[in-house]
Design a protein around this motif. Sequence first.
Motif, mmCIF file in Angstrom:
data_model
loop_
_atom_site.group_PDB
_atom_site.id
_atom_site.type_symbol
_atom_site.label_atom_id
_atom_site.label_comp_id
_atom_site.label_asym_id
_atom_site.label_seq_id
_atom_site.Cartn_x
_atom_site.Cartn_y
_atom_site.Cartn_z
ATOM 1 N N ALA A 161 0.828 -1.211 0.000
ATOM 2 C CA ALA A 161 0.000 0.000 0.000
ATOM 3 C C ALA A 161 0.864 1.263 0.000
ATOM 4 O O ALA A 161 0.560 2.227 -0.721
ATOM 5 N N LEU A 162 1.935 1.271 0.780
ATOM 6 C CA LEU A 162 2.811 2.448 0.824
ATOM 7 C C LEU A 162 3.519 2.673 -0.510
ATOM 8 O O LEU A 162 3.655 3.815 -0.962
ATOM 9 N N PHE A 173 1.461 6.523 -7.027
ATOM 10 C CA PHE A 173 0.329 7.322 -7.507
ATOM 11 C C PHE A 173 0.473 8.797 -7.133
ATOM 12 O O PHE A 173 0.102 9.685 -7.899
ATOM 13 N N GLU A 174 1.022 9.064 -5.953
ATOM 14 C CA GLU A 174 1.211 10.456 -5.546
ATOM 15 C C GLU A 174 2.231 11.155 -6.444
ATOM 16 O O GLU A 174 2.026 12.294 -6.870
ATOM 17 N N ARG A 175 3.316 10.453 -6.761
ATOM 18 C CA ARG A 175 4.330 11.033 -7.641
ATOM 19 C C ARG A 175 3.745 11.337 -9.020
ATOM 20 O O ARG A 175 3.980 12.400 -9.595
ATOM 21 N N SER A 196 0.574 11.879 -9.735
ATOM 22 C CA SER A 196 -0.403 12.965 -9.614
ATOM 23 C C SER A 196 0.281 14.316 -9.512
ATOM 24 O O SER A 196 -0.177 15.305 -10.088
ATOM 25 N N ARG A 197 1.371 14.377 -8.785
ATOM 26 C CA ARG A 197 2.106 15.645 -8.674
ATOM 27 C C ARG A 197 2.734 16.033 -10.014
ATOM 28 O O ARG A 197 2.759 17.195 -10.373
ATOM 29 N N LEU A 235 2.446 1.704 -3.516
ATOM 30 C CA LEU A 235 1.462 2.172 -4.491
ATOM 31 C C LEU A 235 1.046 3.613 -4.223
ATOM 32 O O LEU A 235 0.872 4.393 -5.161
ATOM 33 N N LEU A 236 0.907 3.980 -2.952
ATOM 34 C CA LEU A 236 0.570 5.365 -2.621
ATOM 35 C C LEU A 236 1.655 6.316 -3.112
ATOM 36 O O LEU A 236 1.358 7.348 -3.722
ATOM 37 N N ALA A 237 2.910 5.972 -2.876
ATOM 38 C CA ALA A 237 4.011 6.824 -3.329
ATOM 39 C C ALA A 237 4.036 6.924 -4.853
ATOM 40 O O ALA A 237 4.242 8.019 -5.405
ATOM 41 N N VAL A 289 -6.097 9.139 -11.834
ATOM 42 C CA VAL A 289 -5.104 8.075 -11.881
ATOM 43 C C VAL A 289 -4.785 7.699 -13.323
ATOM 44 O O VAL A 289 -3.659 7.466 -13.708
#
Length: 59
Positions: free
Chosen positions: A39-40, A46-48, A50-51, A42-44, A58
């Motif tokens: 999860a961490l 997707f966040e990268r 998105s930024r 994938l979060l990193a 997505v």
Amino acid sequence: MLSLTHAADAARQLSAGARLDGRGIAAELLTGAGYALLALVLLALFERGSRRRATLDVM
């Protein structure tokens, strides 16, 4: 195995009168830690993305 499988096996054994097994607890904790790590990551990822695109979409 899925995390729910370990929990169901432990509940089945406890209801049959068996003692609490340390291997089952360790397997449950390792499976949970693996899912948390995934999860961490994938979060990193997707966040990268998105930024970089300056959007919350997505795809």
